[in-house]
Design an enzyme around this catalytic site. Structure first.
Site, mmCIF file in Angstrom:
data_model
loop_
_atom_site.group_PDB
_atom_site.id
_atom_site.type_symbol
_atom_site.label_atom_id
_atom_site.label_comp_id
_atom_site.label_asym_id
_atom_site.label_seq_id
_atom_site.Cartn_x
_atom_site.Cartn_y
_atom_site.Cartn_z
ATOM 1 N N ALA A 260 0.832 -1.202 0.000
ATOM 2 C CA ALA A 260 0.000 0.000 0.000
ATOM 3 C C ALA A 260 0.864 1.249 0.000
ATOM 4 C CB ALA A 260 -0.938 -0.007 1.209
ATOM 5 N N GLU A 261 1.928 1.264 0.825
ATOM 6 C CA GLU A 261 2.853 2.392 0.817
ATOM 7 C C GLU A 261 4.286 1.952 1.025
ATOM 8 O OE1 GLU A 261 -0.627 5.037 0.920
ATOM 9 O OE2 GLU A 261 -0.191 3.273 2.137
ATOM 10 N N THR A 262 5.176 2.681 0.370
ATOM 11 C CA THR A 262 6.608 2.628 0.645
ATOM 12 C C THR A 262 7.017 4.001 1.159
ATOM 13 O OG1 THR A 262 7.067 0.931 -1.027
ATOM 14 C CG2 THR A 262 8.906 2.340 -0.356
ATOM 15 N N HIS B 194 0.254 4.612 8.670
ATOM 16 C CA HIS B 194 0.876 3.346 9.064
ATOM 17 C C HIS B 194 2.336 3.285 8.637
ATOM 18 C CE1 HIS B 194 0.301 1.871 4.900
ATOM 19 N NE2 HIS B 194 1.141 0.904 5.223
#
Length: 257
Positions: free
Chosen positions: A41-43, A69
C-alpha cells in the site's frame, strides 16, 4: 529496506509498509518504481536531516500527502534499527512535522485532524457499496459512509470498479463496533492503486472526529476489519489525532539499483 507490519498485534496482520532508508531522496520516477516493485500500500522513503528525518510516501502508482501506518513503521525503524533506544522521532513531511513516540511495546503517532462535513448520499455511492449508508460525510478526499452494523462493514463486497469512478479518491465505511471495539471500519481506494487498505492511519484522522461528534467522546479503541485486520487506540487532542499500535518487523535487506 525494511518491511514492517504496522498496527499489528502479530506478524502477518496489520498493514505492511516498506521503509527505505536513503542518504538523499532519489528521482521521483525511481522512488515510484521502487514502490511499484514493492507492491505494498505504501513505501516510505526516509532521509536523516540532523536530529530529525525527512519522509515521503508512495503507493504503487502515486505519491501521497500523508500515510499514517508507514510513518509509524518508519518510527519503529529509527527507534529499533537506526538509533536503538530512541524514544521519539520527528519526521518533516508535506503534511507538516509528524512525531512518533515509543509507548511501552508499541508506538503512537500524532497526526492532523481531517475536517469532516456531512453530504447527501450520492446514488453512485450506494450503488458501488450495494447498500444505502445511514449517513454520508466527506473529509475532502474520501467519502465516509456509516453503515447499520459492524457485520455490514465486515461482510461488505463493494464494486471496486464503481468505487474508482466516484468523485472522491476513496471510500471509508464504518459502523458502531462489536466486541471490545468502539467503532470498526474498512477503506477502499482503487483509484490510488489500493483496492482495500489493511489498516489506514489517515482514514482515522477523519474517523476519530466523525465518531467524537456522534458520541461526545475523545478516546476510542478501533478495528479496521480488512482480511489482515488491525487494532488502533485513538485520541482526539484539539486539532490532532493520536493513534497507537504495535509494529512487527518482517524483512530487512538492500535494494539493488
Amino acid at each position: 529496506m525494511f518491511q514492517v507490519d504496522a498496527f499489528a498485534a502479530r506478524r502477518f496482520t496489520g498493514n505492511p509498509a516498506a521503509v527505505v532508508v536513503l542518504d538523499h531522496f532519489l528521482d521521483d520516477a525511481v522512488m515510484q518504481a521502487v514502490a511499484a516493485e514493492n507492491n505494498l500500500a505504501e513505501t516510505a522513503f526516509v532521509v536523516a536531516d540532523g536530529h530529525r528525518y525527512r519522509l515521503r510516501w508512495f503507493t504503487p502508482v502515486v505519491e501521497v500527502a500523508l500515510c499514517g501506518h508507514a510513518t509509524l513503521a518508519a518510527g519503529a525503524v529509527v527507534a529499533e534499527r537506526l538509533e536503538p533506544g530512541r524514544e521519539s522521532v520527528v519526521f518533516d513531511t508535506t503534511s507538516g512535522a509528524l512525531v512518533v513516540h515509543r509507548r511501552g511495546s508499541g508506538y503512537e503517532i500524532d497526526l492532523p485532524v481531517r475536517t469532516v462535513s456531512a453530504v447527501p448520499t450520492p446514488a453512485a455511492l450506494s450503488a458501488a457499496l450495494g447498500l444505502a449508508p445511514l449517513e454520508t460525510a466527506t473529509d475532502g478526499g474520501n467519502y465516509i459512509a456509516r453503515l447499520p452494523t459492524a457485520r455490514d462493514v465486515r461482510e461488505l463486497e463493494p464494486d471496486l470498479a464503481a468505487v474508482a469512478r466516484l468523485d472522491r479518491t476513496g471510500v471509508v465505511v464504518t459502523a458502531v463496533g462489536d466486541g471490545p471495539y468502539d467503532f470498526v471500519s474498512r477503506y477502499f481506494a482503487p483509484r490510488k492503486g489500493i483496492p482495500e487498505d489493511p489498516v489506514t492511519g489517515g482514514a482515522h484522522c477523519a474517523l476519530v472526529p466523525f465518531w467524537s461528534a456522534r458520541t461526545g467522546r475523545e478516546t476510542f479503541v478501533a478495528h479496521q476489519a480488512s482480511h489482515r485486520g488491525g487494532d488502533l487506540t485513538c485520541r482526539l487532542v484539539g486539532d490532532r489525532v493520536v493513534l497507537g499500535g504495535s509494529c512487527v518487523f518482517y524483512l530487512e535487506g538492500h535494494i539493488d539499483l
